[in-house]
Scaffold this motif. Sequence first.
Motif, PDB file in Angstrom:
ATOM      1  N   PRO A  69      49.778 -12.262  42.817  1.00  0.00           N
ATOM      2  CA  PRO A  69      49.484 -13.651  42.435  1.00  0.00           C
ATOM      3  C   PRO A  69      50.648 -14.258  41.647  1.00  0.00           C
ATOM      4  O   PRO A  69      51.509 -13.543  41.108  1.00  0.00           O
ATOM      5  CB  PRO A  69      48.239 -13.515  41.538  1.00  0.00           C
ATOM      6  N   THR A  70      50.653 -15.572  41.542  1.00  0.00           N
ATOM      7  CA  THR A  70      51.655 -16.267  40.741  1.00  0.00           C
ATOM      8  C   THR A  70      51.312 -16.137  39.249  1.00  0.00           C
ATOM      9  O   THR A  70      50.202 -15.716  38.894  1.00  0.00           O
ATOM     10  CB  THR A  70      51.731 -17.747  41.129  1.00  0.00           C
ATOM     11  N   PHE A  71      52.234 -16.514  38.390  1.00  0.00           N
ATOM     12  CA  PHE A  71      52.020 -16.369  36.944  1.00  0.00           C
ATOM     13  C   PHE A  71      50.817 -17.192  36.484  1.00  0.00           C
ATOM     14  O   PHE A  71      49.982 -16.709  35.713  1.00  0.00           O
ATOM     15  CB  PHE A  71      53.274 -16.824  36.190  1.00  0.00           C
ATOM     16  N   ASP A  72      50.708 -18.432  36.951  1.00  0.00           N
ATOM     17  CA  ASP A  72      49.625 -19.297  36.496  1.00  0.00           C
ATOM     18  C   ASP A  72      48.255 -18.760  36.894  1.00  0.00           C
ATOM     19  O   ASP A  72      47.249 -19.029  36.226  1.00  0.00           O
ATOM     20  CB  ASP A  72      49.811 -20.733  37.027  1.00  0.00           C
ATOM     21  N   GLN A  73      48.197 -17.960  37.957  1.00  0.00           N
ATOM     22  CA  GLN A  73      46.926 -17.380  38.392  1.00  0.00           C
ATOM     23  C   GLN A  73      46.491 -16.209  37.496  1.00  0.00           C
ATOM     24  O   GLN A  73      45.331 -15.782  37.558  1.00  0.00           O
ATOM     25  CB  GLN A  73      47.039 -16.904  39.845  1.00  0.00           C
ATOM     26  N   ALA A 106      52.517 -23.909  33.844  1.00  0.00           N
ATOM     27  CA  ALA A 106      51.082 -23.736  34.129  1.00  0.00           C
ATOM     28  C   ALA A 106      50.224 -24.763  33.393  1.00  0.00           C
ATOM     29  O   ALA A 106      48.991 -24.764  33.537  1.00  0.00           O
ATOM     30  CB  ALA A 106      50.643 -22.325  33.748  1.00  0.00           C
ATOM     31  N   GLY A 107      50.861 -25.627  32.575  1.00  0.00           N
ATOM     32  CA  GLY A 107      50.120 -26.655  31.851  1.00  0.00           C
ATOM     33  C   GLY A 107      49.503 -26.177  30.559  1.00  0.00           C
ATOM     34  O   GLY A 107      48.531 -26.767  30.075  1.00  0.00           O
ATOM     35  N   TYR A 108      50.062 -25.141  29.976  1.00  0.00           N
ATOM     36  CA  TYR A 108      49.553 -24.572  28.727  1.00  0.00           C
ATOM     37  C   TYR A 108      50.517 -24.845  27.577  1.00  0.00           C
ATOM     38  O   TYR A 108      51.723 -25.014  27.799  1.00  0.00           O
ATOM     39  CB  TYR A 108      49.339 -23.067  28.870  1.00  0.00           C
ATOM     40  N   PRO A 109      50.011 -24.858  26.344  1.00  0.00           N
ATOM     41  CA  PRO A 109      50.909 -25.038  25.190  1.00  0.00           C
ATOM     42  C   PRO A 109      51.786 -23.811  24.969  1.00  0.00           C
ATOM     43  O   PRO A 109      51.613 -22.777  25.620  1.00  0.00           O
ATOM     44  CB  PRO A 109      49.937 -25.244  24.015  1.00  0.00           C
ATOM     45  N   SER A 110      52.703 -23.919  24.034  1.00  0.00           N
ATOM     46  CA  SER A 110      53.609 -22.832  23.698  1.00  0.00           C
ATOM     47  C   SER A 110      52.843 -21.541  23.387  1.00  0.00           C
ATOM     48  O   SER A 110      51.732 -21.573  22.860  1.00  0.00           O
ATOM     49  CB  SER A 110      54.460 -23.231  22.488  1.00  0.00           C
ATOM     50  N   ILE A 111      53.451 -20.417  23.684  1.00  0.00           N
ATOM     51  CA  ILE A 111      52.844 -19.119  23.397  1.00  0.00           C
ATOM     52  C   ILE A 111      52.601 -18.942  21.906  1.00  0.00           C
ATOM     53  O   ILE A 111      51.738 -18.173  21.485  1.00  0.00           O
ATOM     54  CB  ILE A 111      53.724 -17.977  23.953  1.00  0.00           C
TER      55      ILE A 111
END
Length: 239
Positions: A69-73, A106-111
């Motif tokens: 799978p891709t990272f966002d998945q 992926a549309g997420y904030p910073s880690i």
Amino acid sequence: MMRQIVFDTETTGLKTEDGNRIIELGCVELIDRRLTGNNLHLYFNPQRDSEPDALKVHGLTTDFLSQYPTFDQQIQQIIEYIKGAEMIAHNAPFDIGFLNHEFALAGYPSIHQYVPKFLDTLVLAKELIPGVKRLSLDALCARFEIDNSHRELHGALLDSELLADVYIAMTRQQFGLSLEMHENNEKKADIVRQLDAATVNALPIIYANEEELSAHQAYVEALEKASGGTTLWTPSQHG
């Protein structure tokens, strides 16, 4: 409880601005500086080829990665695993930069929204071993006598396992005394807990006899005389 995650990434190339992506993530969990075996190892389909120099390092072909799978998945699984832990990497800005790039895509904030603290073992090594130029993972394994003979290619999980051993070895002196004191205190606490109420109540009470009381009174009076009557137990001093 101190939870730490030692991690490493493999990528298609060195720069995110060139469109490079993460293709492998390896994480090793430490609880109170002890390996737990609760590791995370993921491959990702980057939907592009690796740069030739990068491919020589990790050996992960486009054909091999296409089955994953891709990272966002897989990002939710990653967040659940790393959330709240201190994360440790060698040359951490590189790995953090790529992770933040993937999180943004992926549309997420910073880690940093999920991880309270990062530790860079390269910076730590420079502080602990000043003046030494070669501080790669292989060099540190050699210095701390950690067997890395099976490391023919870079692999995120293998490198994380080696780095965990290096980190523990590098900081053993720093943490050793406090851990030893903690363990000793725990042993003492166990002994105290074993003294139940019945045992404590059974201890004999021994009172002073008249001769001992007289000797004590004479000693107190001698102290008062020597101090000019300014002792704390002199009644006149306390109204």
